[in-house]
Design a protein around this motif. Sequence first.
Motif, mmCIF file in Angstrom:
data_model
loop_
_atom_site.group_PDB
_atom_site.id
_atom_site.type_symbol
_atom_site.label_atom_id
_atom_site.label_comp_id
_atom_site.label_asym_id
_atom_site.label_seq_id
_atom_site.Cartn_x
_atom_site.Cartn_y
_atom_site.Cartn_z
ATOM 1 N N ARG A 102 47.157 41.217 27.197
ATOM 2 C CA ARG A 102 46.155 41.182 26.129
ATOM 3 C C ARG A 102 44.758 40.935 26.676
ATOM 4 N NH1 ARG A 102 49.660 38.323 21.430
ATOM 5 N NH2 ARG A 102 50.881 40.175 20.984
ATOM 6 N N TYR A 103 44.654 40.152 27.721
ATOM 7 C CA TYR A 103 43.353 39.941 28.360
ATOM 8 C C TYR A 103 42.874 41.238 29.009
ATOM 9 C CZ TYR A 103 43.959 34.910 27.749
ATOM 10 O OH TYR A 103 44.125 33.651 27.207
ATOM 11 N N TYR A 104 43.790 41.919 29.707
ATOM 12 C CA TYR A 104 43.403 43.162 30.375
ATOM 13 C C TYR A 104 43.153 44.303 29.393
ATOM 14 C CZ TYR A 104 43.638 41.425 35.085
ATOM 15 O OH TYR A 104 43.365 40.734 36.239
ATOM 16 N N LYS A 105 43.711 44.215 28.216
ATOM 17 C CA LYS A 105 43.398 45.211 27.183
ATOM 18 C C LYS A 105 41.917 45.121 26.820
ATOM 19 C CE LYS A 105 44.713 46.527 22.471
ATOM 20 N NZ LYS A 105 45.568 46.189 21.321
ATOM 21 N N VAL A 106 41.426 43.907 26.658
ATOM 22 C CA VAL A 106 39.999 43.692 26.381
ATOM 23 C C VAL A 106 39.178 44.128 27.588
ATOM 24 C CG1 VAL A 106 38.220 41.946 25.935
ATOM 25 C CG2 VAL A 106 40.416 41.812 24.751
ATOM 26 N N ILE A 107 39.578 43.696 28.773
ATOM 27 C CA ILE A 107 38.820 43.980 29.996
ATOM 28 C C ILE A 107 38.718 45.474 30.252
ATOM 29 C CG2 ILE A 107 38.926 43.771 32.515
ATOM 30 C CD1 ILE A 107 40.152 40.906 31.961
ATOM 31 N N LEU A 137 29.385 43.357 28.053
ATOM 32 C CA LEU A 137 29.451 42.708 29.360
ATOM 33 C C LEU A 137 29.867 41.242 29.214
ATOM 34 C CD1 LEU A 137 28.943 43.575 32.287
ATOM 35 C CD2 LEU A 137 26.576 42.836 32.025
ATOM 36 N N ALA A 138 29.345 40.578 28.189
ATOM 37 C CA ALA A 138 29.720 39.179 27.919
ATOM 38 C C ALA A 138 31.172 39.077 27.458
ATOM 39 C CB ALA A 138 28.783 38.580 26.875
ATOM 40 N N PHE A 139 31.655 40.039 26.660
ATOM 41 C CA PHE A 139 33.061 40.049 26.237
ATOM 42 C C PHE A 139 33.976 40.115 27.467
ATOM 43 C CE2 PHE A 139 31.874 42.440 22.082
ATOM 44 C CZ PHE A 139 31.398 41.269 21.521
ATOM 45 N N ARG A 140 33.619 41.002 28.400
ATOM 46 C CA ARG A 140 34.443 41.152 29.602
ATOM 47 C C ARG A 140 34.436 39.863 30.429
ATOM 48 N NH1 ARG A 140 33.093 45.355 34.313
ATOM 49 N NH2 ARG A 140 31.593 43.733 34.826
ATOM 50 N N ALA A 141 33.260 39.269 30.569
ATOM 51 C CA ALA A 141 33.159 38.022 31.337
ATOM 52 C C ALA A 141 34.025 36.935 30.699
ATOM 53 C CB ALA A 141 31.702 37.574 31.417
ATOM 54 N N TRP A 142 33.976 36.825 29.372
ATOM 55 C CA TRP A 142 34.774 35.811 28.678
ATOM 56 C C TRP A 142 36.265 36.050 28.918
ATOM 57 C CZ3 TRP A 142 38.548 36.178 24.948
ATOM 58 C CH2 TRP A 142 38.978 34.970 24.402
ATOM 59 N N ALA A 143 36.704 37.302 28.758
ATOM 60 C CA ALA A 143 38.127 37.618 28.924
ATOM 61 C C ALA A 143 38.577 37.322 30.355
ATOM 62 C CB ALA A 143 38.395 39.077 28.568
ATOM 63 N N TYR A 144 37.758 37.681 31.338
ATOM 64 C CA TYR A 144 38.109 37.405 32.729
ATOM 65 C C TYR A 144 38.184 35.902 33.000
ATOM 66 C CZ TYR A 144 38.494 41.704 35.424
ATOM 67 O OH TYR A 144 38.942 42.870 35.974
ATOM 68 N N LEU A 145 37.213 35.160 32.510
ATOM 69 C CA LEU A 145 37.190 33.722 32.774
ATOM 70 C C LEU A 145 38.373 33.020 32.129
ATOM 71 C CD1 LEU A 145 33.368 33.007 32.494
ATOM 72 C CD2 LEU A 145 34.745 33.266 34.559
ATOM 73 N N GLN A 146 38.725 33.410 30.903
ATOM 74 C CA GLN A 146 39.870 32.777 30.237
ATOM 75 C C GLN A 146 41.180 33.151 30.923
ATOM 76 O OE1 GLN A 146 39.151 30.392 28.227
ATOM 77 N NE2 GLN A 146 37.026 31.043 28.422
ATOM 78 N N ALA A 147 41.305 34.415 31.334
ATOM 79 C CA ALA A 147 42.527 34.852 32.019
ATOM 80 C C ALA A 147 42.682 34.127 33.352
ATOM 81 C CB ALA A 147 42.507 36.363 32.231
ATOM 82 N N ALA A 148 41.594 33.992 34.101
ATOM 83 C CA ALA A 148 41.656 33.302 35.392
ATOM 84 C C ALA A 148 41.938 31.813 35.195
ATOM 85 C CB ALA A 148 40.358 33.502 36.161
ATOM 86 N N ARG A 149 41.415 31.247 34.131
ATOM 87 C CA ARG A 149 41.679 29.835 33.840
ATOM 88 C C ARG A 149 43.167 29.624 33.532
ATOM 89 N NH1 ARG A 149 41.615 26.425 29.502
ATOM 90 N NH2 ARG A 149 41.159 28.055 28.006
ATOM 91 N N LEU A 177 38.945 31.959 39.711
ATOM 92 C CA LEU A 177 38.041 31.713 38.589
ATOM 93 C C LEU A 177 36.595 31.647 39.055
ATOM 94 C CD1 LEU A 177 37.465 30.873 35.608
ATOM 95 C CD2 LEU A 177 37.933 28.532 36.315
ATOM 96 N N TYR A 178 36.334 30.942 40.146
ATOM 97 C CA TYR A 178 34.959 30.764 40.615
ATOM 98 C C TYR A 178 34.376 32.059 41.183
ATOM 99 C CZ TYR A 178 36.129 25.932 39.842
ATOM 100 O OH TYR A 178 36.528 24.764 39.247
ATOM 101 N N GLU A 179 35.208 32.838 41.848
ATOM 102 C CA GLU A 179 34.746 34.131 42.367
ATOM 103 C C GLU A 179 34.428 35.092 41.224
ATOM 104 O OE1 GLU A 179 37.111 34.583 46.591
ATOM 105 O OE2 GLU A 179 38.278 34.725 44.746
ATOM 106 N N ILE A 180 35.279 35.097 40.203
ATOM 107 C CA ILE A 180 35.043 35.959 39.040
ATOM 108 C C ILE A 180 33.799 35.504 38.295
ATOM 109 C CG2 ILE A 180 35.954 36.616 36.776
ATOM 110 C CD1 ILE A 180 38.747 36.639 38.092
#
Length: 199
Positions: A102-107, A137-149, A177-180
């Motif tokens: 579901r995270y990658y669907k958004v990404i 761009l902000a949506f993608r950043a949010w999805a990546y950060l939550q998935a990595a968390r 998470l920090y690299e992303i």
Amino acid sequence: MKKIIIYIMCVTAMTNVLVSCSDMLDTDSTRQVFDPELNSKTDSVFYAYGIMQAIQELADQYYYQNELRGELVATTENTDDNLRALANYSADTKNRYDSIYRYYKVINNCNYYLAHRDTALYSGNVNVTISEYASVLAFRAWAYLQAARMYGKIPYITEPLTTISQINSSDFAEKSLYEIAAAESEKLEAIKSRYGSVN
């Protein structure tokens, strides 16, 4: 005579029904876009709304993951097995409330938008696309950060994947998470420095 009239009316009604049914099978729908033209204003906005709908679908899972793993709620004997596994940190890939898909669907939808949206469209001296572009761009950043968390090091993909062969043949670098966060904030800062404050 009355039977003949009723018979004619029935045959006429059946003919109309059959003709109507063939019309019902036509698929010339204007509500579904098969190959969106993201430089068209309406397709672009509807595509952004589609991304927001994918985020809403993710919201249920995100809520359960945070509440149960944060020990803010307790399970009972009536708790669904998927939720119990989530609370006990024993969820596997079959758990319906714990899917990275579901995270990658958004990404991936964000990646498609970002790869195909022209940011150089102006009305007078006002850029008419940059607010929408920055939001995606902000949506993608949010999805990546939550998935990595949630999942730790995960594949970091910034290009849209549109075929199964791309997904299967690509070797994606995994990032923490920090690299992303560093990579995504760099992209957001680049937009800000290029276009200034986005309303």
